[in-house]
Design a protein around this motif. Structure first.
Motif, mmCIF file in Angstrom:
data_model
loop_
_atom_site.group_PDB
_atom_site.id
_atom_site.type_symbol
_atom_site.label_atom_id
_atom_site.label_comp_id
_atom_site.label_asym_id
_atom_site.label_seq_id
_atom_site.Cartn_x
_atom_site.Cartn_y
_atom_site.Cartn_z
ATOM 1 N N ARG A 1 0.837 -1.210 0.000
ATOM 2 C CA ARG A 1 0.000 0.000 0.000
ATOM 3 C C ARG A 1 0.865 1.250 0.000
ATOM 4 N NH1 ARG A 1 -4.236 1.753 4.819
ATOM 5 N NH2 ARG A 1 -4.880 3.732 3.875
ATOM 6 N N LEU A 2 1.883 1.266 0.860
ATOM 7 C CA LEU A 2 2.751 2.432 0.960
ATOM 8 C C LEU A 2 3.533 2.666 -0.330
ATOM 9 C CD1 LEU A 2 3.753 4.667 2.835
ATOM 10 C CD2 LEU A 2 5.474 3.075 3.716
ATOM 11 N N LEU A 3 4.081 1.590 -0.869
ATOM 12 C CA LEU A 3 4.837 1.717 -2.116
ATOM 13 C C LEU A 3 3.928 2.127 -3.262
ATOM 14 C CD1 LEU A 3 7.525 1.453 -3.540
ATOM 15 C CD2 LEU A 3 7.107 -0.988 -3.820
ATOM 16 N N GLY A 4 2.686 1.621 -3.251
ATOM 17 C CA GLY A 4 1.734 2.006 -4.298
ATOM 18 C C GLY A 4 1.491 3.498 -4.320
ATOM 19 N N GLU A 5 1.386 4.120 -3.142
ATOM 20 C CA GLU A 5 1.184 5.566 -3.081
ATOM 21 C C GLU A 5 2.403 6.318 -3.599
ATOM 22 O OE1 GLU A 5 -1.377 7.405 -2.515
ATOM 23 O OE2 GLU A 5 -2.701 5.709 -2.140
ATOM 24 N N HIS A 6 3.593 5.815 -3.289
ATOM 25 C CA HIS A 6 4.810 6.458 -3.803
ATOM 26 C C HIS A 6 4.846 6.409 -5.332
ATOM 27 C CE1 HIS A 6 7.267 7.488 -0.284
ATOM 28 N NE2 HIS A 6 6.717 6.450 0.318
ATOM 29 N N VAL A 7 4.478 5.265 -5.889
ATOM 30 C CA VAL A 7 4.474 5.125 -7.347
ATOM 31 C C VAL A 7 3.401 6.021 -7.961
ATOM 32 C CG1 VAL A 7 4.125 3.533 -9.265
ATOM 33 C CG2 VAL A 7 5.421 2.809 -7.265
#
Length: 635
Positions: free
Chosen positions: A110-116
């Motif tokens: 979830r966190l990495l998805g927001e960064h992307v």
């Protein structure tokens, strides 16, 4: 190629062709992983490590199950429960660690998805704010932009997530396959085939999903538009005044109902394919289990081994399917990313087009020579052989009826469009020699539909020259030159008041006050060429007259192109150009144009008569007298 020339059928055909390229798939995966790596490499590494840890925990659970079963079988022989308890504790710990690992993966994803998503928003917004205005005249550009916003922004991460899932599942599958091979080698190939039906069905599902997205884009845009009409602040008063509530709701519901009907058909087709894939996988699983029973009956597999094999088969089947689901995610996202790549390529094209020398900081003369121009998807020419000249320090007026081409010419002079034919020259140098961004930097434009930023008054004015530290004194001077200082000082927080009721503590301005703020923005920019497109449309006649009489001092020697359909406003201009149907039909000073008794004189007389009648009706004595003098002069 013009964006408007691309239709959904062409897009779908191109997508189907690109799907066949393994090189395209490799590029897709490597590009997406590189994007995720650049978004946050620590999170990416953490997820990769967790994938391998999760795979190792699965194998360890299979081995622990076998040990538990062996301990249970031998329990009666040794009458010692410590071995069983120990292995049960190990299995419980491994199961708990596996669950913890899965939870960590979910949160990190979830966190990495927001960064992307953040990185992709920067890319998309960078393109949408840099491409030429011609793209914004194309309906297909908006369709593509809508698709990018709705789905493609998240797809790079989904591709990477699919690759990570495939990698982790592959590692787990190999490890589980080794464990199962040690128990019953003949079962391994059969289990490996269990994911094939899922893969075949998933590939077809991916194609259906992309085709559905392309097909529905125009309808979804229209649905969003009718929703916005019912939610927008600017539209609210007219919706109520005209009683449009029920009609707008009917249109919205009609579009939504049609979409839901299409969605039901689409879901039905995808569900059918998914069921076929799962049925195929279940048949393979059933055959595997029957084979395992046969092995037990012939004594090739003991009870403990059978129990462990059963767990291994279920886990391995799930991992094999996970491999193929990851492949589906890559394939499906790839179709959307091809679309995204096409959109992002427009940014590279815009950068390539923004080449050339830096435009000079001043000029002696700007000449528009035989310029022609047509908007995309429009069969008619907006400008036809236009010739205009602006000399340094002059106020040149451009007048004409609505649709005569005044604003279009302003956009070309501001470097927002390039002419189809003819030339625009700054001191004998063609405008095409300069980078368009440097040309725009030398021009300030106030359009009649200027943006009313929901920001403070200071920020609204300072947007005229972003990139420099905001100078409050310069902001105040610009407001004073535009006649907005007194109104802004009278706000609750002065120049620090937010000019919108959308946010707490905000205040709105009248149309005339907003127009003065927009003028202040142009003065703050301090560019050598100032283009004012209907800058007095919201001002009363007296304020309009005062603005034009003080315009020369406010410009402080800069050149101004003053666009208006109110002929009386521009009497003091150094030169007046009259446009009609995309052509310059007359030019000269006010007195010269009145004397030749052409189109300008006719329209001036008509407007003056109308305004005199309106002023008399309102009882405006001073304005009536002024216009009586103008009518006498015109006639």
């Amino acid at each position: 190629m013009d964006a408007g020339a691309v239709d959904p059928l062409t897009l779908r055909a191109a997508a189907r062709y690109r799907r066949k390229s393994l090189g395209q798939l490799r590029r897709l995966v490597s590009t997406s992983i590189a994007l995720v790596w650049s978004a946050d490499r620590r999170l990416f590494i953490g997820l990769v490590v967790l994938q391998f840890v999760a795979a190792a925990l699965l194998v360890a659970q299979v081995l622990a199950v076998r040990s538990v079963l062996q301990a249970i079988i031998t329990l009666g022989e040794r009458a010692n429960a410590s071995g069983v308890i120990g292995w049960i504790l190990v299995l419980a710990i491994l199961t708990g660690l596996s669950a913890i690992c899965g939870s960590l993966q979910t949160q990190l994803q979830r966190l990495l998805g927001e960064h992307v998503a953040h990185a992709m928003w920067n890319r998309v917004l960078g393109v949408s704010t840099k491409v030429g205005l011609r793209h914004f005249e194309s309906s297909e550009f908006f369709n593509q932009l809508s698709r990018v916003q709705m789905s493609a922004l998240s797809r790079p991460y989904q591709v990477t997530q699919g690759v990570l899932s495939m990698a982790g599942a592959t590692v787990a599958s190999v490890a589980l396959g080794v464990a199962l091979f040690s128990l019953a080698p003949v079962l391994v190939p059969l289990v490996a085939c269990g994911g094939v039906p899922v893969l075949v069905a998933s590939r077809r599902e991916s194609r259906l999903e992309f085709d559905f997205s392309v097909q529905q884009t125009p309808a979804l845009r229209l649905r969003s538009y009718f929703g916005m009409l019912q939610l927008g602040r600017d539209e609210a008063k007219e919706v109520r005044a005209l009683g449009l509530q029920s009609w707008l709701m009917e249109r919205f519901n009609g579009i939504y109902s049609s979409y839901l009907a299409d969605l039901r058909n689409h879901v039905r087709r995808r569900t059918g394919l998914s069921v076929l894939g799962q049925v195929g996988a279940s048949i393979v699983l059933g055959a595997t289990l029957l084979l395992m029973v046969w092995l037990i009956l012939r004594g090739s597999l003991d009870i403990a081994g059978a129990g462990a094999a059963l767990v291994a088969i279920r886990m391995l089947m799930a991992q094999v399917q996970l491999v193929f689901r990851g492949a589906q995610s890559v394939f499906e996202s790839g179709l959307f990313l091809d679309d995204l790549d096409d959109f992002l390529a427009l940014g590279a094209q815009a950068r390539d087009e923004d080449q050339g020398a830096v435009a000079p900081t001043s000029f002696d003369t700007i000449r528009v020579e035989a310029v022609t121009f047509s908007y995309p998807e429009s069969p008619q020419r907006a400008l036809q052989g236009v010739d205009v000249e602006l000399r340094a320090g002059e106020i040149v007026a451009l007048v004409g009826e609505n649709g005569s081409g005044k604003t279009t010419l302003a956009k070309l002079l501001a470097g927002l469009y390039e002419p189809d034919g003819g030339s625009i020259r700054w001191d004998e140098r063609d405008l095409s020699e300069f980078s368009s961004s440097s040309v725009r930097d030398r021009v300030t434009v106030v359009f009649q539909d200027f943006v009313r930023f929901a920001l403070t008054a200071t920020e609204n004015i300072a947007t005229g020259r972003i990139g420099l530290t905001v100078d409050p004194q310069r902001v105040r001077m610009a407001a004073r030159s535009a006649g907005a200082e007194q109104a802004l000082d009278g706000l609750p927080n002065g120049f620090d008041t937010i000019l919108s009721r959308m946010f707490a503590g905000g205040q709105d301005l009248s149309g005339g006050q907003w127009q003065r703020v927009a003028l202040a923005r142009s003065f703050y920019r301090d560019a050598p060429l100032v283009i004012l497109d209907e800058p007095t449309a919201s001002l009363d006649p007296r304020a309009e007259h005062e603005l034009f009489t003080t315009l020369r001092s406010a410009l402080r020697g800069r050149t101004a192109l003053f666009i208006s359909h109110r002929f009386a406003t521009v009497r003091g201009a150094d030169r007046i150009y009259v446009m009609h149907e995309g052509r310059v039909v007359e030019q000269g000073t006010h007195e010269e144009l009145i004397r030749i008794a052409g189109r300008y004189a006719e329209l001036y007389r008509l407007q003056a008569t109308v305004r005199v009648g309106g002023a008399s009706h309102d009882g405006g004595e001073a304005v009536t007298t002024e216009h009586d003098d103008r009518v006498q002069e015109a006639t």
